[in-house]
Design a protein around this motif. Structure first.
Motif, mmCIF file in Angstrom:
data_model
loop_
_atom_site.group_PDB
_atom_site.id
_atom_site.type_symbol
_atom_site.label_atom_id
_atom_site.label_comp_id
_atom_site.label_asym_id
_atom_site.label_seq_id
_atom_site.Cartn_x
_atom_site.Cartn_y
_atom_site.Cartn_z
ATOM 1 N N GLY A 163 0.820 -1.228 0.000
ATOM 2 C CA GLY A 163 0.000 0.000 0.000
ATOM 3 C C GLY A 163 0.844 1.263 0.000
ATOM 4 N N ILE A 164 0.188 2.411 0.102
ATOM 5 C CA ILE A 164 0.896 3.681 -0.074
ATOM 6 C C ILE A 164 1.631 4.103 1.197
ATOM 7 C CG2 ILE A 164 -0.515 4.553 -1.947
ATOM 8 C CD1 ILE A 164 -2.101 6.171 0.150
ATOM 9 N N HIS A 165 2.808 4.650 0.986
ATOM 10 C CA HIS A 165 3.666 5.121 2.074
ATOM 11 C C HIS A 165 4.426 6.360 1.613
ATOM 12 C CE1 HIS A 165 2.803 1.033 3.365
ATOM 13 N NE2 HIS A 165 3.197 1.385 4.586
ATOM 14 N N PRO A 166 4.879 7.182 2.567
ATOM 15 C CA PRO A 166 5.590 8.417 2.219
ATOM 16 C C PRO A 166 7.122 8.264 2.238
ATOM 17 C CG PRO A 166 4.860 8.479 4.514
ATOM 18 C CD PRO A 166 4.537 7.105 4.004
ATOM 19 N N PHE A 167 7.758 8.898 1.262
ATOM 20 C CA PHE A 167 9.224 8.839 1.137
ATOM 21 C C PHE A 167 9.766 10.251 0.893
ATOM 22 C CE2 PHE A 167 7.283 4.977 -0.284
ATOM 23 C CZ PHE A 167 8.075 3.950 0.226
ATOM 24 N N ILE A 168 10.911 10.528 1.482
ATOM 25 C CA ILE A 168 11.571 11.805 1.169
ATOM 26 C C ILE A 168 12.489 11.592 -0.031
ATOM 27 C CG2 ILE A 168 13.196 13.559 1.938
ATOM 28 C CD1 ILE A 168 12.124 13.470 4.621
ATOM 29 N N VAL A 169 12.291 12.384 -1.045
ATOM 30 C CA VAL A 169 13.069 12.223 -2.270
ATOM 31 C C VAL A 169 13.719 13.551 -2.641
ATOM 32 C CG1 VAL A 169 13.017 11.475 -4.678
ATOM 33 C CG2 VAL A 169 11.360 10.521 -3.060
ATOM 34 N N GLN A 170 15.017 13.484 -2.913
ATOM 35 C CA GLN A 170 15.668 14.690 -3.442
ATOM 36 C C GLN A 170 15.383 14.774 -4.940
ATOM 37 O OE1 GLN A 170 19.882 15.102 -2.677
ATOM 38 N NE2 GLN A 170 20.016 17.018 -3.866
ATOM 39 N N LEU A 171 14.963 15.940 -5.394
ATOM 40 C CA LEU A 171 14.560 16.094 -6.791
ATOM 41 C C LEU A 171 15.612 16.798 -7.629
ATOM 42 C CD1 LEU A 171 10.960 17.433 -6.052
ATOM 43 C CD2 LEU A 171 11.633 15.055 -6.483
ATOM 44 N N ARG A 172 16.260 17.761 -7.025
ATOM 45 C CA ARG A 172 17.201 18.604 -7.767
ATOM 46 C C ARG A 172 18.511 18.748 -6.979
ATOM 47 N NH1 ARG A 172 15.018 22.170 -11.654
ATOM 48 N NH2 ARG A 172 12.766 21.914 -11.986
ATOM 49 N N ASP A 173 19.570 18.984 -7.717
ATOM 50 C CA ASP A 173 20.864 19.249 -7.111
ATOM 51 C C ASP A 173 20.770 20.506 -6.251
ATOM 52 O OD1 ASP A 173 24.049 18.664 -7.611
ATOM 53 O OD2 ASP A 173 23.615 20.794 -7.282
ATOM 54 N N GLU A 174 21.288 20.409 -5.016
ATOM 55 C CA GLU A 174 21.123 21.556 -4.123
ATOM 56 C C GLU A 174 21.885 22.772 -4.606
ATOM 57 O OE1 GLU A 174 21.542 20.887 0.086
ATOM 58 O OE2 GLU A 174 20.579 18.924 -0.048
ATOM 59 N N ASN A 175 22.939 22.526 -5.373
ATOM 60 C CA ASN A 175 23.780 23.634 -5.807
ATOM 61 C C ASN A 175 23.365 24.201 -7.170
ATOM 62 O OD1 ASN A 175 25.954 25.324 -5.143
ATOM 63 N ND2 ASN A 175 27.193 24.272 -6.721
ATOM 64 N N THR A 176 23.137 23.307 -8.136
ATOM 65 C CA THR A 176 22.812 23.773 -9.500
ATOM 66 C C THR A 176 21.317 23.828 -9.763
ATOM 67 O OG1 THR A 176 22.746 21.559 -10.433
ATOM 68 C CG2 THR A 176 24.907 22.655 -10.362
ATOM 69 N N HIS A 177 20.534 23.149 -8.925
ATOM 70 C CA HIS A 177 19.072 23.060 -9.110
ATOM 71 C C HIS A 177 18.691 22.210 -10.323
ATOM 72 C CE1 HIS A 177 15.438 24.439 -7.150
ATOM 73 N NE2 HIS A 177 14.880 24.878 -8.260
ATOM 74 N N GLU A 178 19.671 21.554 -10.972
ATOM 75 C CA GLU A 178 19.336 20.672 -12.091
ATOM 76 C C GLU A 178 18.593 19.442 -11.561
ATOM 77 O OE1 GLU A 178 19.601 20.994 -15.304
ATOM 78 O OE2 GLU A 178 20.818 22.824 -15.388
#
Lengths: 666, 666
Positions: A212-227
């Motif tokens: 079933g559904i659960h929450p996850f912390i995901v990094q989406l972008r580079d903290e420095n370049t934002h790519e």
């Protein structure tokens, strides 16, 4: 320079009560009024937060860029307040989501969900260690997060979400994937180009099984370049009816790996070897959703108060046609049809505000009990929060359009700020639980408690009125009194839920499945839930006004009039229900209509005073029609002169397109 | 590539009638369908008229410039059609104001008023000589005009217009002035930066006397440079809820002189010495306004058909939640509450279209009689056109929002084209006569004819039903048949006008002036006019369907179902009125509710077929949710990818604002 409009001035002179007293009543106390005003001044007087050019003239991209600029300034100011000990959770909801926030960033703030969803999700669903690490990074804005639940294919039915998080015990990682186009995350605010982290809700697979559904912390972008990080496809979902600066985004995953520790494990857990440990109770997650709905009812009432302020002031300033020939043109507020459009909505501001205050207290009591493990009152609170959210949002959206249309052509202009206000409020009919879904949630509770009533079982307070109806107690003959009207509203609600339940049972007896019978009866069930909610609102309004002993008798008289307008208006709007289910007879209707008309006329001289009492700053109204000074026409003209098209006498399209076309026809 | 969505395909397979037959019925004949399609192809396949980037992403100025470009192409193509003998007046209203026009220029066309108001005003109010000169220049587009009547301070009450045209016999000129800010012209389409001429409505002064409002042709801009002429202050009024390419403008005069011959003198005249010669009859100017309202009802129905097409197809494609556990997620159209939102609006398309067709015929008959000097039927036509315009626009705007909300969050996206469609239609509630003003115009006629009915005088056809009510004839006991329901609708209308008239008379007897009594009764009067209109619409729908003998029995069955849905839905929406004024009893209501539910279920399998029968091209729908192939999610995604923000992975606001802010918190 800023002379007051003479009509508005006269309205203020003849007001029978002190608007400032109303302001204090609304805020809670004179001290709270002072605090609110101080906070508004702190944000709205900042020159960097002023609108130099209406967002409506800018391109979508420029709107976003300016929103990020302002959003950062707002957060910086919030942090400064906190550092100086003047911060509070209330501050966030007001500056990021509330009326003050919408004054600073009229099309929404791309950073809102960081505080309103990202941090609360970690607080509510993370372990103590996870909270320690992530909250400190989020709270100081070292990272910016959002909350990614809804997908292109699933909103209401969250069990149907398709994003997968598959545990790989060999690397102790989860692998996130978007197996279909419909599994792409879609809608989260700030997701498009703003956030670099998100709490992502996904179907958890471990040891080959879906948990079933659960929450996850995901990094989406580079903290420095934002790519965007590898495997992440991300962007914004495009323009909408309103809130075009919120940067709602989409998000797809291609085998994105995150450490096991990034699953928020306060409730359920996945151990290193992939063993799944189930949460002890599911009900605890109800809390956040109810919190948001409860706060929403209050916010919606404030948006409605803004629209009504604009429309009432304009209706005092605008003169059009003559009620009597050979007299000057009339203020349009003197037309009964105009009063009939404005004042029930004016009264609804009070009705929703008082209901919101009551459910807020209930929410606090219930959550206190929850922490002691007592879940008894949760279903009642849930049922009430669902229908209140639905009715307040639907009525307010409809009401804002009604008062906008009552402002004629000028209400259609963005400079009135009525279209923008509608854009914000109509969205609340859909988000945090679609309204029909909400009403049917309430209906489910009502059917259950109605059956209890029939069986003579004890009833929770908000449905206690079922008892009399279940025992077939008849109401006494109709009187045009609030006491009678409240009873009648409850008789209607009980009658409608009784009838719907009977119809559903009849369908089941005739061989239909329970589920199909529910669906086939759902039109009546939703209407019954609305009637229950209306009964609650009218009862709360009446009780609050009756028990009020801290205000002057002048203000009290006005509050009673508003309560009457609201209560009677809704009898007449649903008069068929009252004829069917309450003691109202057809012969009683004309006198009730007359009562309504008299109540409208009674409010008329105080209407401007009442909206003045809402104490909404001109910067928050942001309306040429609604400003305190009533200089409607000058302000409309000044707003028009800001159009980039008006900065040049001839637009280039003349030489480019129009002239060649006209020439070709000479 | 463009595979059909499987759910839509199945819907089409199980449709019980041939949608093409419905298309021909709607167009009038197979030939007319072919002609319409050819015309649509001619405009919509032109590569220069395609949308490459949604206007929503552009700045306001870019939107305008692109609209002028497209507007010129459209006019050029119209001229080409005319030159090749394929033009017609109908072509203008369709391409400039109708659904086809709104497909080409979704935010409106700044050149529309040239054909729709400027030329008709000269035709209707100019002398033969004036027509000869001006029409030829306008028809060939050597000049571009608009129609400037409404002012900042006056819309509804045109007698209150403040712009002055003062005759100077010494130079044989009129001197135009804007004596106040509120006298500035405000709203005319194309006035801002597009038109170089306008018909201006102003208070005529000659020999020191005011002679009321009259029309004048005024040159606004240099034909060569497009610069505003001396004494003319001109620009656009700013952004609005919708129609942001129509270039609505303002206009102020400072002693602008025009030759005497520029006053349009077909009706009244000013002679060279300043002598004023009055028009023989005022009633003749009614014509144009009624024409516009009559056409508007048809256009509004088509906009509603567009919104309903989008919502019905989406509701077949979208699956969400399970009606039964352990079954696949349900198409949302299978929920009764969804059917209850969609199908009454689907039925309303037919209801309004059939009423529009009938009043169009009436209009043509009345204008034919007018030319023979017979004004008898003018008041009846006027009364009917007013309430039909009000009810059709108000119901359709409400209906579009209802079906938009029924599409959940995706309906809120501009890519659904539901917000844009609402923006167009809600404007029709205000322009060409504000709706409450319209209903009260009808009410005035109803009060007059009700008094005739009481006196046993003969009655015009559309209020003939008053006769029975005036004589106190009781309806027979309720039956769930269309015949009974039509009678009941009429009984309600008659009952409401009777009661309102009595209440007004009572007020007059108690000493109130006639005008105040009218105002105090106006809430009931407006509601009575609405009931009269509803009765007319239901009667027309029923009669049309009953007398229809040219369609297959399969299609006929569907039309009967739609008629039932419409007729019953409005009984239940106003059930209190029916309990009070018709033979409906409280005990009859549950079976009527059941009838409605059965009719909704009967329409369900044919819903997609019905909207297919509307035959609206994808380019006109312009909706990711509503396209024929049902590829909803792919289209939503493709639309999102067009956002300029999605053309770069990192927006500059990150480096500029967000990164410095995040850094400062590390």
């Amino acid at each position: 320079m800023t002379t007051l409009n003479k009509d508005l001035q006269r309205e203020r002179e003849r007001c029978t009560f002190d608007p400032l007293e109303l302001t204090h009543y609304f805020d809670g106390s004179a001290e709270k009024t002072a605090l609110r005003r101080e906070r508004e001044e702190y944000f709205l007087s900042d020159p960097d937060l002023q609108d130099d050019l209406s967002a409506k003239y800018k391109s979508h991209k420029e709107v976003y860029e300016d929103a990020v600029r302002k959003g950062c300034i707002v957060l910086k100011k919030v942090q400064d307040l906190q550092d100086s000990g003047r911060g509070s959770m209330d501050l966030f909801s007001e500056v990021l989501g509330g009326m003050l926030g919408s004054a600073i960033l009229r099309d929404g703030n791309p950073l809102t969900l960081h505080y309103v969803m990202f941090i609360p999700a970690i607080m509510g669903q993370g372990t103590v260690e996870q909270q320690g690490y992530w909250i400190s990074r989020a709270w100081t804005c070292s990272i910016i997060g959002t909350y990614a639940q809804t997908e292109l294919g699933h909103g209401t039915f969250i069990r149907g979400l398709e994003t997968t998080a598959t545990y790989d015990p060999s690397t102790k990682e989860f692998i996130l994937n978007s197996p279909t186009l419909t599994s792409y995350k879609w809608w989260p605010g700030g997701l498009g180009h703003t956030a670099n982290y998100a709490v992502v809700v996904a179907q958890l697979y471990t040891n080959g099984e879906c948990k079933g559904i659960h929450p996850f912390i995901v990094q989406l972008r580079d903290e420095n370049t934002h790519e965007p990080l590898p495997g992440i496809q991300i962007g914004e979902i495009g323009t909408k009816l309103g809130m075009n600066a919120t940067n709602n985004g989409f998000l797809g995953f291609k085998s994105v790996r995150i450490p096991r520790e990034h699953m928020l494990m306060k409730n359920s857990q996945v151990l290193e070897d992939g063993t799944y440990v189930k949460a002890p109770s599911d009900k605890l997650t109800y809390g956040t959703m109810m919190f948001v709905r409860v706060v929403l009812v209050r916010d919606i009432a404030r948006y409605l108060s803004k629209a009504v302020t604009i429309a009432v002031r304009y209706s005092a300033v605008r003169r059009q046609s003559q009620i009597k020939t050979n007299e000057p043109e009339s203020q349009i507020m003197d037309y009964m049809t105009q009063q009939h459009k404005l004042f029930p909505n004016l009264a609804a501001v009070f009705a929703f505000t008082l209901s919101a205050a009551w459910i807020w207290e209930m929410y606090n009591n219930v959550t206190a009990e929850l922490e002691e493990g007592d879940l008894d009152k949760l279903p009642e609170l849930h049922a009430l929060s669902c229908c209140l959210k639905a009715v307040a949002s639907s009525d307010s959206a409809t009401g804002i359009e009604q008062v906008r249309l009552a402002c004629g052509g000028h209400g259609y202009m963005d400079a009135s700020n009525l279209p923008g206000t509608y854009g914000l409020v109509t969205a609340t009919c859909t988000y945090e639980g679609e309204n029909t879904v909400m009403l049917l949630q309430t209906a489910r509770y009502l059917v259950k408690t109605w059956r209890q009533a029939i069986n003579g079982e004890p009833l929770p307070p908000t449905v206690k009125y079922f008892a009399n109806a279940a025992r077939g107690v008849k109401q006494r003959p109709w009187k045009n009194t609030l006491t009678c009207i409240v009873c009648a509203h409850q008789a209607v609600a009980a009658g409608k839920i009784r009838l719907a339940t009977e119809n559903m049972d009849r369908r089941i007896r005739s061989g239909m499945s329970q589920e199909d019978a529910w669906n086939h009866t759902s039109i009546e069930l939703a209407q019954a839930a609305e009637a229950h909610c209306r009964g609650f609102i009218v009862m709360r309004f009446t009780e609050s006004v009756k028990s009020l002993n801290t205000v002057s008798k002048e203000l009290h008289a006005v509050l009673v009039q508003l309560c009457e307008v609201y209560a009677i208006y809704w009898v007449l709007q649903r008069v068929g229900d009252f004829l069917r289910f309450s003691c109202l007879n057809a012969e009683d209707v004309p006198s009730l209509q007359k009562c309504l008309e008299e109540a409208l006329l009674a409010i008329r001289p105080n209407a401007v005073g009442i909206v003045d009492g809402f104490d909404i700053r001109d910067e928050i109204l942001a309306s040429a029609l609604g400003a305190y000074d009533g200089n409607v026409y000058q302000r409309l003209f000044d707003e028009a002169m800001k159009s980039p098209l008006n900065q040049e006498s001839v637009n280039k399209s003349f030489q480019q397109y129009l002239k060649p076309f006209l020439k070709s026809n000479l």
